[in-house]
Write an enzyme that holds these catalytic residues in place. Structure first.
Site, PDB file in Angstrom:
ATOM      1  N   GLU A 133     -40.369  22.803  35.275  1.00  0.00           N
ATOM      2  CA  GLU A 133     -39.151  23.104  36.038  1.00  0.00           C
ATOM      3  C   GLU A 133     -38.878  24.593  36.151  1.00  0.00           C
ATOM      4  OE1 GLU A 133     -35.188  22.591  33.759  1.00  0.00           O
ATOM      5  OE2 GLU A 133     -36.566  21.188  32.800  1.00  0.00           O
ATOM      6  N   ASP A 155     -43.621  23.329  25.700  1.00  0.00           N
ATOM      7  CA  ASP A 155     -42.473  22.638  26.294  1.00  0.00           C
ATOM      8  C   ASP A 155     -42.997  21.390  26.984  1.00  0.00           C
ATOM      9  OD1 ASP A 155     -40.000  21.972  27.256  1.00  0.00           O
ATOM     10  OD2 ASP A 155     -39.983  23.486  28.850  1.00  0.00           O
TER      11      ASP A 155
END
Length: 339
Positions: free
Chosen positions: A90, A159
């Protein structure tokens, strides 16, 4: 774009426990090779990113997760210049990394290019990060890119999605991978990974075994967590230090480094909240101290999962909420939308 004035999204968190929130609009959706992705406006959280039917981040509190993941590692390092991000499609993790003035290169590797392109188009808060000349964006397996990298890194940030059965990254939570990452760190380097739910009920699933696994690899390891409102749980992180002397920073030093090193003002993290991250409760500390599991490729931590994208599974009906799946648990989250 679809308007759904009375639609509620329902996530089955476990047997007997549901989490629901009002969905105002689905703004955009896509189906990649790996996952279903939606961006939606919601009543309580603002704009949210939903991947495979579960909320991944929200406008309300994504900065808490991303500041907690990124800055403890970069602030602990004396001069982080080269940073590697595994996952982070993202763009929010890269955004926080690139706020550090010392960073000369941030290499972000995500396996799903469709999701990255989708987030570029629909998450304007990360527009500057994606345009930053210091960001090298690669669509590939992060282990493959680490293997090919000729230069080492000062900080490696994982992540990643949780270790899901059939998913692309469960082996990236194993001892073999952490040992490999250590060889890709410069002297004094730091590795940090998200490590799933760390609240009173589920901190033993991934959080504590990841902590004990990293202890087998790094001379100094710390576990920390933070409540993330939109995740309906506390969220865990584990950080490994190649140089134990970098592991402890006073609150005053944290504030000093933030002021000197970071562009702009952080919304969540300062010296006092940094201390709070590492102040785990007694029950969690006891679990970490007693944890014996070491995650390996032969014996990983794996969630079973079946999830559905909200855009394809909304129903225009007055029917009551569907019954929870039998034997549902944390590893079998589902997302349903009912009207």
């Amino acid at each position: 774009m679809s308007t759904m004035s009375n639609l509620w999204v329902v996530e089955d968190l476990e047997d007997g426990l549901r989490f629901s929130y009002k969905l105002n609009q689905v703004l955009a959706s896509t189906q990649s090779k790996f996952q279903k992705v939606d961006v939606a406006d919601t009543e309580p959280f603002g704009r949210v990113l939903i991947i495979d039917g579960l909320m991944q981040s929200s406008q309300l509190d994504e900065y808490i997760y991303h500041e907690s993941l990124v800055h403890p590692a970069l602030l602990a390092h004396p001069n982080p210049k080269r940073v590697f991000i595994g996952g982070g499609g993202e763009g929010s993790t890269a955004r926080e990394v690139l706020r550090h003035k010392s960073v000369e290169k941030c290499m972000m590797v995500d396996i799903d290019g469709d999701v990255v392109d989708f987030c570029k188009a629909h998450l304007p808060e990360n527009k500057e990060a994606f345009a930053d000349s210091r960001l090298e964006l690669v669509i590939d397996c992060c282990k493959a890119q680490l293997t090919q990298a000729k230069e080492k890194f000062d900080v490696i940030i994982m992540d990643l999605d949780d270790p899901l059965e059939g998913g692309p990254c469960f082996f990236l939570y194993c001892k073999e991978f952490y040992e490999f990452c250590k060889t890709k760190l410069n002297p004094g380097g730091i590795l940090v990974t998200q490590s799933s739910g760390s609240g009173v009920k589920f901190h033993t699933t991934v959080f504590s075994p990841v902590y004990n696994t990293m202890k087998q690899v790094f001379p100094a390891v710390k576990a920390y967590n933070q409540a993330i409102y939109s995740f309906a749980d506390e969220w865990g992180f584990v950080i490994g230090y190649a140089d134990p002397k970098t592991a402890d920073i006073s609150p005053a030093e944290v504030d000093k480094r933030i002021a000197e090193r970071i562009n702009g003002e952080l919304k969540f993290l300062d010296g006092e909240s940094y201390t709070g991250l590492f102040s785990l409760n007694k029950a969690v500390r006891k679990t970490l101290a007693e944890e014996k599991r070491v995650l390996t490729e032969a014996n990983p931590a794996v969630f079973l999962k079946h999830m559905e994208g909200v855009s394809e599974h909304t129903r225009d009906t007055a029917a009551p909420l569907p019954a929870a799946a039998p034997k549902a648990n944390y590893s079998e989250k589902k997302l349903k939308a009912v009207k």
